[in-house]
Design a protein around this motif. Structure first.
Motif, PDB file in Angstrom:
ATOM      1  N   PRO A  90       0.809  -1.223   0.000  1.00 28.38           N
ATOM      2  CA  PRO A  90       0.000   0.000   0.000  1.00 28.38           C
ATOM      3  C   PRO A  90       0.844   1.274   0.000  1.00 28.38           C
ATOM      4  CG  PRO A  90      -0.023  -1.042   2.163  1.00 28.38           C
ATOM      5  CD  PRO A  90       0.650  -2.006   1.234  1.00 28.38           C
ATOM      6  N   LEU A  91       0.419   2.250  -0.794  1.00 30.50           N
ATOM      7  CA  LEU A  91       0.996   3.593  -0.803  1.00 30.50           C
ATOM      8  C   LEU A  91      -0.043   4.532  -0.209  1.00 30.50           C
ATOM      9  CD1 LEU A  91       2.494   3.644  -4.427  1.00 30.50           C
ATOM     10  CD2 LEU A  91       3.604   2.916  -2.301  1.00 30.50           C
ATOM     11  N   SER A  92       0.368   5.401   0.708  1.00 27.30           N
ATOM     12  CA  SER A  92      -0.606   6.238   1.404  1.00 27.30           C
ATOM     13  C   SER A  92       0.064   7.500   1.916  1.00 27.30           C
ATOM     14  CB  SER A  92      -1.238   5.476   2.572  1.00 27.30           C
ATOM     15  OG  SER A  92      -0.241   5.074   3.502  1.00 27.30           O
ATOM     16  N   TYR A  93      -0.770   8.413   2.451  1.00 27.92           N
ATOM     17  CA  TYR A  93      -0.220   9.642   3.017  1.00 27.92           C
ATOM     18  C   TYR A  93      -1.169  10.192   4.070  1.00 27.92           C
ATOM     19  CZ  TYR A  93      -3.540  12.673   0.529  1.00 27.92           C
ATOM     20  OH  TYR A  93      -4.689  13.302   0.097  1.00 27.92           O
ATOM     21  N   ILE A  94      -0.658  11.133   4.856  1.00 27.13           N
ATOM     22  CA  ILE A  94      -1.461  11.834   5.846  1.00 27.13           C
ATOM     23  C   ILE A  94      -0.839  13.209   6.059  1.00 27.13           C
ATOM     24  CG2 ILE A  94      -0.192  11.068   7.889  1.00 27.13           C
ATOM     25  CD1 ILE A  94      -2.925  10.653   9.261  1.00 27.13           C
ATOM     26  N   ILE A  95      -1.658  14.194   6.401  1.00 27.27           N
ATOM     27  CA  ILE A  95      -1.170  15.535   6.714  1.00 27.27           C
ATOM     28  C   ILE A  95      -1.545  15.830   8.159  1.00 27.27           C
ATOM     29  CG2 ILE A  95      -1.289  17.994   6.147  1.00 27.27           C
ATOM     30  CD1 ILE A  95      -2.052  17.161   3.297  1.00 27.27           C
ATOM     31  N   GLU A  96      -0.539  16.099   8.982  1.00 29.52           N
ATOM     32  CA  GLU A  96      -0.749  16.282  10.409  1.00 29.52           C
ATOM     33  C   GLU A  96      -0.204  17.624  10.876  1.00 29.52           C
ATOM     34  OE1 GLU A  96      -0.546  11.656  11.955  1.00 29.52           O
ATOM     35  OE2 GLU A  96       1.310  12.831  11.924  1.00 29.52           O
ATOM     36  N   GLY A  97      -0.730  18.109  12.009  1.00 32.40           N
ATOM     37  CA  GLY A  97      -0.229  19.336  12.611  1.00 32.40           C
ATOM     38  C   GLY A  97      -1.156  20.516  12.379  1.00 32.40           C
ATOM     39  N   SER A  98      -0.843  21.633  13.035  1.00 30.96           N
ATOM     40  CA  SER A  98      -1.640  22.854  12.920  1.00 30.96           C
ATOM     41  C   SER A  98      -1.111  23.724  11.793  1.00 30.96           C
ATOM     42  CB  SER A  98      -1.598  23.635  14.243  1.00 30.96           C
ATOM     43  OG  SER A  98      -0.252  23.950  14.589  1.00 30.96           O
ATOM     44  N   VAL A  99      -1.955  24.658  11.337  1.00 31.77           N
ATOM     45  CA  VAL A  99      -1.582  25.545  10.228  1.00 31.77           C
ATOM     46  C   VAL A  99      -0.279  26.271  10.542  1.00 31.77           C
ATOM     47  CG1 VAL A  99      -2.271  27.573   8.906  1.00 31.77           C
ATOM     48  CG2 VAL A  99      -3.963  25.830   9.483  1.00 31.77           C
ATOM     49  N   GLY A 100       0.633  26.237   9.599  1.00 30.91           N
ATOM     50  CA  GLY A 100       1.945  26.824   9.785  1.00 30.91           C
ATOM     51  C   GLY A 100       2.990  25.820  10.226  1.00 30.91           C
ATOM     52  N   ASN A 101       2.519  24.692  10.778  1.00 31.74           N
ATOM     53  CA  ASN A 101       3.433  23.659  11.276  1.00 31.74           C
ATOM     54  C   ASN A 101       3.002  22.262  10.830  1.00 31.74           C
ATOM     55  OD1 ASN A 101       5.322  25.201  13.230  1.00 31.74           O
ATOM     56  ND2 ASN A 101       3.266  25.871  13.834  1.00 31.74           N
ATOM     57  N   ARG A 102       2.367  22.181   9.682  1.00 34.25           N
ATOM     58  CA  ARG A 102       1.898  20.889   9.196  1.00 34.25           C
ATOM     59  C   ARG A 102       3.035  20.072   8.575  1.00 34.25           C
ATOM     60  NH1 ARG A 102      -3.216  23.605   6.179  1.00 34.25           N
ATOM     61  NH2 ARG A 102      -1.591  25.194   5.941  1.00 34.25           N
ATOM     62  N   ILE A 103       2.847  18.755   8.596  1.00 36.37           N
ATOM     63  CA  ILE A 103       3.798  17.831   7.980  1.00 36.37           C
ATOM     64  C   ILE A 103       3.022  16.888   7.073  1.00 36.37           C
ATOM     65  CG2 ILE A 103       5.625  16.144   8.339  1.00 36.37           C
ATOM     66  CD1 ILE A 103       5.832  17.112  11.227  1.00 36.37           C
ATOM     67  N   THR A 104       3.419  16.809   5.830  1.00 35.92           N
ATOM     68  CA  THR A 104       2.878  15.811   4.917  1.00 35.92           C
ATOM     69  C   THR A 104       3.762  14.576   4.996  1.00 35.92           C
ATOM     70  OG1 THR A 104       1.959  17.462   3.405  1.00 35.92           O
ATOM     71  CG2 THR A 104       2.353  15.267   2.516  1.00 35.92           C
ATOM     72  N   LYS A 105       3.139  13.435   5.304  1.00 38.15           N
ATOM     73  CA  LYS A 105       3.874  12.183   5.454  1.00 38.15           C
ATOM     74  C   LYS A 105       3.379  11.193   4.410  1.00 38.15           C
ATOM     75  CE  LYS A 105       4.173  12.991  10.462  1.00 38.15           C
ATOM     76  NZ  LYS A 105       3.892  12.443  11.816  1.00 38.15           N
ATOM     77  N   ILE A 106       4.293  10.732   3.571  1.00 37.97           N
ATOM     78  CA  ILE A 106       3.964   9.804   2.494  1.00 37.97           C
ATOM     79  C   ILE A 106       4.649   8.478   2.785  1.00 37.97           C
ATOM     80  CG2 ILE A 106       4.040   9.411   0.001  1.00 37.97           C
ATOM     81  CD1 ILE A 106       4.455  12.486  -0.265  1.00 37.97           C
ATOM     82  N   GLU A 107       3.876   7.394   2.779  1.00 36.04           N
ATOM     83  CA  GLU A 107       4.403   6.092   3.187  1.00 36.04           C
ATOM     84  C   GLU A 107       4.424   5.097   2.027  1.00 36.04           C
ATOM     85  OE1 GLU A 107       3.860   4.096   7.273  1.00 36.04           O
ATOM     86  OE2 GLU A 107       2.223   3.274   6.045  1.00 36.04           O
ATOM     87  N   PHE A 108       5.576   4.442   1.872  1.00 36.95           N
ATOM     88  CA  PHE A 108       5.762   3.345   0.918  1.00 36.95           C
ATOM     89  C   PHE A 108       5.916   2.077   1.757  1.00 36.95           C
ATOM     90  CE2 PHE A 108       7.088   7.231  -0.969  1.00 36.95           C
ATOM     91  CZ  PHE A 108       6.927   7.134  -2.340  1.00 36.95           C
ATOM     92  N   ASN A 109       4.941   1.203   1.713  1.00 37.98           N
ATOM     93  CA  ASN A 109       4.886   0.076   2.636  1.00 37.98           C
ATOM     94  C   ASN A 109       5.110  -1.252   1.916  1.00 37.98           C
ATOM     95  OD1 ASN A 109       4.441  -1.307   5.083  1.00 37.98           O
ATOM     96  ND2 ASN A 109       2.264  -1.556   4.617  1.00 37.98           N
ATOM     97  N   ASN A 110       6.077  -2.049   2.411  1.00 35.23           N
ATOM     98  CA  ASN A 110       6.286  -3.412   1.912  1.00 35.23           C
ATOM     99  C   ASN A 110       6.544  -3.439   0.405  1.00 35.23           C
ATOM    100  OD1 ASN A 110       6.402  -6.275   2.270  1.00 35.23           O
ATOM    101  ND2 ASN A 110       4.307  -6.433   1.477  1.00 35.23           N
ATOM    102  N   CYS A 111       7.438  -2.573  -0.063  1.00 36.73           N
ATOM    103  CA  CYS A 111       7.690  -2.442  -1.498  1.00 36.73           C
ATOM    104  C   CYS A 111       8.785  -3.402  -1.953  1.00 36.73           C
ATOM    105  CB  CYS A 111       8.101  -1.013  -1.837  1.00 36.73           C
ATOM    106  SG  CYS A 111       6.831   0.209  -1.430  1.00 36.73           S
TER     107      CYS A 111
END
Length: 313
Positions: A107-128
């Motif tokens: 699975p390929l997936s992502y999530i965006i976490e944190g408050s405005v101005g301090n957000r982090i986009t995290k993109i995951e490459f799983n079991n490739c």
């Protein structure tokens, strides 16, 4: 036929360099993303192109954008320009490990976490898996983190199982890892920041050579790329942008030559402190409120950034 787009370009390019990042490596626990947004939605993938539209702009190698394309081992910006900003944590020809059985196991997936101005986009490459591993028995896990505001980029590595590096890396010592610009129409590289040396302690190189790390980063390894000072007066040829009038009283006009797209502009004082930033594409800026004195105008384009001094009357 497998495209091997990024690797093919790396082996064919001519290079132009700029030092836009510093590099550090450290260890921190690797955690799989919790309830992420799926990119492949259970579908098998091989040379995928999944779009992510970010809720904030990011700056990679001086180019500002908010839409990225996730491929099989790297990401790049979605733009009409032939010049793409490549962010490559692995730089290997990866594939869904379910390719031999007919259903996705990677699975390929992502999530965006944190408050405005301090957000982090995290993109995951799983079991490739690797395209050159016929049995698809070997695998890697890793993430790309992109920080809002600071534009720091991190590669975070999870558990991997590579029993034969020669097979997994198709005869190479390891992946091509780092950040660079590639012109898809000419195969030219610029703003090259590639790692070399042992994966446990690599170094960042800017030289006119293609680099690959030796081995695979251990679980819980973090590679961090931190942008250097925003003000770089030697980014590229200052004649690339016309600026007028200079000195200026009210409105400063500027144009990029060779139909280059201007993505954003910034004004700095002589201490290197940012005074004004405009993210949208414009060709003029009101400087009437600035105090009299010397300033720098930084123009960001898809070919990089250039900084020119001007005088406010």
């Amino acid at each position: 036929m497998k495209r091997k787009l990024f690797l093919s370009l790396l082996l064919l390019v001519s290079l132009v360099n700029a030092q836009n990042y510093t590099f550090t490596s450290f260890t921190e626990n690797y955690n799989a993303l919790i309830n992420p947004i799926s990119l492949n939605n259970g579908q098998l993938w091989d040379d995928p192109e999944f779009n992510i539209i970010l809720p904030y702009n990011i700056n990679v190698n001086g180019v500002v954008f908010n839409t990225i394309i996730v491929s099989d081992s790297y990401i790049y910006n979605d733009t009409t320009s032939d010049i793409k900003q490549i962010v490559s944590p692995f730089g290997n020809d990866l594939i869904d490990r379910g390719d031999n059985v007919g259903n996705s196991l990677s699975p390929l997936s992502y999530i965006i976490e944190g408050s405005v101005g301090n957000r982090i986009t995290k993109i995951e490459f799983n079991n490739c898996g690797s395209y050159t591993d016929n049995n698809l028995s070997m695998y890697v896990n890793f993430q790309i983190w992109i920080y809002e505001t600071s534009n720091v980029i991190e590669f975070r590595y999870g558990n991997s199982s590579i029993t034969d590096s020669s097979i997994f890396y198709d005869g190479l010592t390891g992946g091509s890892t780092g950040i660079t610009s590639i012109d898809f129409s000419t195969d030219d590289l610029s703003n090259v920041h590639l790692l070399s040396g042992n994966a446990s302690n690599p170094t960042l190189t800017y030289a006119n050579t293609i680099e690959f790390i030796n081995g695979t980063p251990a679980a819980n390894t973090v590679y961090r790329f931190t942008p250097t000072s925003s003000l770089n007066t030697n980014s590229f040829d200052k004649n690339f942008v016309d600026l007028f009038p200079n000195p200026v009283k009210e409105t400063l006009y500027f144009t990029a030559k060779e139909a280059t797209h201007i993505s954003s502009v910034e004004i700095y004082n002589m201490l290197g402190q940012i005074i004004l930033s405009v993210p949208n594409t414009i060709t003029s800026i009101d400087v009437s409120e600035l105090e009299k004195g010397n300033y720098f105008l930084k123009v960001n384009t898809e070919k990089g950034s250039t900084t020119t001094k001007f005088v406010k009357e």
